[in-house]
Scaffold this motif. Structure first.
Motif, PDB file in Angstrom:
ATOM      1  N   MET A  91     -11.861  11.155   0.707  1.00 44.01           N
ATOM      2  CA  MET A  91     -12.302   9.369  -0.092  1.00 44.01           C
ATOM      3  C   MET A  91     -11.550   9.162  -1.380  1.00 44.01           C
ATOM      4  O   MET A  91     -10.895   7.564  -1.694  1.00 44.01           O
ATOM      5  CB  MET A  91     -13.315   9.201  -0.014  1.00 44.01           C
ATOM      6  N   ASP A  92     -11.138  10.228  -2.230  1.00 41.99           N
ATOM      7  CA  ASP A  92     -10.064   9.919  -3.113  1.00 41.99           C
ATOM      8  C   ASP A  92      -8.734   9.454  -3.287  1.00 41.99           C
ATOM      9  O   ASP A  92      -8.126   8.216  -3.531  1.00 41.99           O
ATOM     10  CB  ASP A  92     -10.047  11.121  -3.981  1.00 41.99           C
ATOM     11  N   ALA A  93      -8.255   9.764  -2.054  1.00 43.42           N
ATOM     12  CA  ALA A  93      -6.796   9.809  -1.914  1.00 43.42           C
ATOM     13  C   ALA A  93      -6.510   8.420  -0.659  1.00 43.42           C
ATOM     14  O   ALA A  93      -5.112   7.396  -0.512  1.00 43.42           O
ATOM     15  CB  ALA A  93      -5.989  11.192  -0.709  1.00 43.42           C
ATOM     16  N   TYR A  94      -8.326   7.537  -0.196  1.00 44.52           N
ATOM     17  CA  TYR A  94      -7.386   6.885   0.734  1.00 44.52           C
ATOM     18  C   TYR A  94      -7.243   5.685   0.103  1.00 44.52           C
ATOM     19  O   TYR A  94      -6.412   5.284   0.313  1.00 44.52           O
ATOM     20  CB  TYR A  94      -9.024   6.957   1.460  1.00 44.52           C
ATOM     21  N   PRO A  95      -7.768   4.913  -1.126  1.00 49.07           N
ATOM     22  CA  PRO A  95      -6.988   3.782  -1.536  1.00 49.07           C
ATOM     23  C   PRO A  95      -5.385   4.022  -1.984  1.00 49.07           C
ATOM     24  O   PRO A  95      -4.452   3.026  -1.903  1.00 49.07           O
ATOM     25  CB  PRO A  95      -7.973   3.592  -3.112  1.00 49.07           C
ATOM     26  N   THR A  96      -4.990   4.596  -2.092  1.00 48.91           N
ATOM     27  CA  THR A  96      -3.948   4.980  -2.300  1.00 48.91           C
ATOM     28  C   THR A  96      -2.943   5.154  -0.901  1.00 48.91           C
ATOM     29  O   THR A  96      -1.764   4.605  -1.101  1.00 48.91           O
ATOM     30  CB  THR A  96      -3.406   6.705  -3.211  1.00 48.91           C
ATOM     31  N   PHE A  97      -3.682   6.228  -0.034  1.00 43.90           N
ATOM     32  CA  PHE A  97      -2.733   6.273   0.826  1.00 43.90           C
ATOM     33  C   PHE A  97      -2.661   4.458   1.950  1.00 43.90           C
ATOM     34  O   PHE A  97      -1.428   3.924   2.159  1.00 43.90           O
ATOM     35  CB  PHE A  97      -3.571   6.550   2.117  1.00 43.90           C
ATOM     36  N   MET A  98      -3.680   3.738   1.891  1.00 45.60           N
ATOM     37  CA  MET A  98      -3.552   2.238   2.290  1.00 45.60           C
ATOM     38  C   MET A  98      -3.038   1.388   1.469  1.00 45.60           C
ATOM     39  O   MET A  98      -1.745   0.620   1.593  1.00 45.60           O
ATOM     40  CB  MET A  98      -5.166   1.619   1.997  1.00 45.60           C
ATOM     41  N   ALA A  99      -2.562   1.737  -0.126  1.00 36.30           N
ATOM     42  CA  ALA A  99      -1.396   0.525  -0.105  1.00 36.30           C
ATOM     43  C   ALA A  99      -0.447   1.227  -0.165  1.00 36.30           C
ATOM     44  O   ALA A  99       0.100  -0.166  -0.111  1.00 36.30           O
ATOM     45  CB  ALA A  99      -1.819   1.353  -2.088  1.00 36.30           C
ATOM     46  N   VAL A 100       0.030   2.339   0.311  1.00 33.20           N
ATOM     47  CA  VAL A 100       1.660   2.781  -0.232  1.00 33.20           C
ATOM     48  C   VAL A 100       1.758   1.971   1.164  1.00 33.20           C
ATOM     49  O   VAL A 100       2.717   1.721   1.927  1.00 33.20           O
ATOM     50  CB  VAL A 100       2.128   4.072  -0.760  1.00 33.20           C
ATOM     51  N   MET A 101       0.975   2.558   1.965  1.00 33.88           N
ATOM     52  CA  MET A 101       1.523   2.083   4.169  1.00 33.88           C
ATOM     53  C   MET A 101       1.320   0.480   4.040  1.00 33.88           C
ATOM     54  O   MET A 101       2.117  -0.038   4.597  1.00 33.88           O
ATOM     55  CB  MET A 101       0.042   3.042   4.651  1.00 33.88           C
ATOM     56  N   TRP A 102       0.561  -0.104   3.479  1.00 34.15           N
ATOM     57  CA  TRP A 102       1.105  -1.660   3.929  1.00 34.15           C
ATOM     58  C   TRP A 102       1.797  -1.892   2.500  1.00 34.15           C
ATOM     59  O   TRP A 102       2.462  -3.251   2.992  1.00 34.15           O
ATOM     60  CB  TRP A 102      -1.000  -2.610   3.327  1.00 34.15           C
ATOM     61  N   CYS A 103       2.092  -1.781   1.323  1.00 36.74           N
ATOM     62  CA  CYS A 103       3.084  -2.321   1.760  1.00 36.74           C
ATOM     63  C   CYS A 103       4.238  -2.150   2.026  1.00 36.74           C
ATOM     64  O   CYS A 103       5.877  -2.061   1.518  1.00 36.74           O
ATOM     65  CB  CYS A 103       3.306  -1.512  -0.057  1.00 36.74           C
ATOM     66  N   ALA A 104       4.405  -0.834   2.286  1.00 35.12           N
ATOM     67  CA  ALA A 104       5.927   0.257   2.781  1.00 35.12           C
ATOM     68  C   ALA A 104       6.203  -1.302   4.087  1.00 35.12           C
ATOM     69  O   ALA A 104       7.023  -1.095   4.298  1.00 35.12           O
ATOM     70  CB  ALA A 104       5.425   1.578   3.327  1.00 35.12           C
ATOM     71  N   GLY A 105       4.747  -0.900   5.105  1.00 30.58           N
ATOM     72  CA  GLY A 105       5.224  -1.974   6.018  1.00 30.58           C
ATOM     73  C   GLY A 105       4.932  -3.386   5.532  1.00 30.58           C
ATOM     74  O   GLY A 105       6.339  -4.121   6.863  1.00 30.58           O
ATOM     75  N   LEU A 106       4.764  -4.115   4.463  1.00 31.90           N
ATOM     76  CA  LEU A 106       4.913  -5.450   4.439  1.00 31.90           C
ATOM     77  C   LEU A 106       6.672  -5.906   3.423  1.00 31.90           C
ATOM     78  O   LEU A 106       7.638  -6.592   3.889  1.00 31.90           O
ATOM     79  CB  LEU A 106       3.950  -6.343   4.057  1.00 31.90           C
ATOM     80  N   CYS A 107       6.256  -4.437   2.755  1.00 34.88           N
ATOM     81  CA  CYS A 107       8.258  -4.551   2.698  1.00 34.88           C
ATOM     82  C   CYS A 107       9.365  -4.149   2.819  1.00 34.88           C
ATOM     83  O   CYS A 107      10.341  -4.911   1.708  1.00 34.88           O
ATOM     84  CB  CYS A 107       8.355  -3.544   0.781  1.00 34.88           C
ATOM     85  N   LEU A 108       9.032  -3.365   3.547  1.00 35.31           N
ATOM     86  CA  LEU A 108      10.039  -2.559   4.398  1.00 35.31           C
ATOM     87  C   LEU A 108      10.031  -2.939   6.568  1.00 35.31           C
ATOM     88  O   LEU A 108      10.606  -3.545   6.543  1.00 35.31           O
ATOM     89  CB  LEU A 108      10.408  -1.464   4.464  1.00 35.31           C
ATOM     90  N   ASN A 109       9.284  -1.861   6.126  1.00 34.07           N
ATOM     91  CA  ASN A 109       9.401  -2.222   8.245  1.00 34.07           C
ATOM     92  C   ASN A 109       7.865  -1.340   8.916  1.00 34.07           C
ATOM     93  O   ASN A 109       7.312  -0.354   8.252  1.00 34.07           O
ATOM     94  CB  ASN A 109      10.235  -1.263   8.691  1.00 34.07           C
TER      95      ASN A 109
END
Length: 158
Positions: A58-76
């Motif tokens: 759960m501690d790593a979950y917000p980081t994972f969600m943020a970078v996954m969504w940013c990577a998906g929206l900003c790149l592919n």
């Protein structure tokens, strides 16, 4: 308009929903381990390990969600969602490994960090690409997406 937006995020949404199901599974494991000693005020080492594994995930979950969504929206979204699915599998391995011996969770932890770093790099590349297009008018996005898609397969190499 709606279908255009959904077309660009549906893979990310699917990974997000799968991660929610995984979080529910982790919570059920904690609850099940806690109920095994119902009526007793003694905390077992199994309960402590499950709680610790759940808390770490759960501690790593917000980081994972943020970078996954940013990577998906900003790149592919495709390589970001692929990396997200691998991260969820690794997180499952970490959780199950932590329920045994804590040393069994180390490979999952290290691989998870590598995936988060890859997603973070995707975010940086996507932002850099946007700035190039915005200020210089050059279209590098296709090349960057091709490289990123190919690099996502490299995540499978130990």
């Amino acid at each position: 308009m709606y279908s255009v937006v959904v077309e660009h995020i549906y893979l990310l949404v699917m990974v997000t929903l799968i991660s929610v199901l995984q979080n529910a599974f982790f919570a059920l494991k904690v609850e099940k381990e806690g109920n095994n000693k119902e009526g007793q005020n003694v905390r077992t080492s199994g309960f402590e390990r499950v709680c610790c594994a759940n808390r770490n995930c759960m501690d790593a979950y917000p980081t994972f969600m943020a970078v996954m969504w940013c990577a998906g929206l900003c790149l592919n979204q495709a390589p970001a969602a692929f990396a997200g699915m691998i991260y969820l599998a690794v997180r499952q391995k970490y959780f199950v490994g932590y329920m045994g011996e804590t040393s069994q969770s180390t490979p999952g932890f290290l691989f998870g960090k590598r995936i988060l770093f890859f997603l973070f790099l995707m975010c940086i590349v996507g932002i850099f690409n946007y700035l190039l297009v915005h200020y210089y008018g050059s279209e590098y996005k296709e090349y960057v997406e091709t490289i990123t898609s190919a690099a996502s397969a490299l995540l499978l190499i130990p």
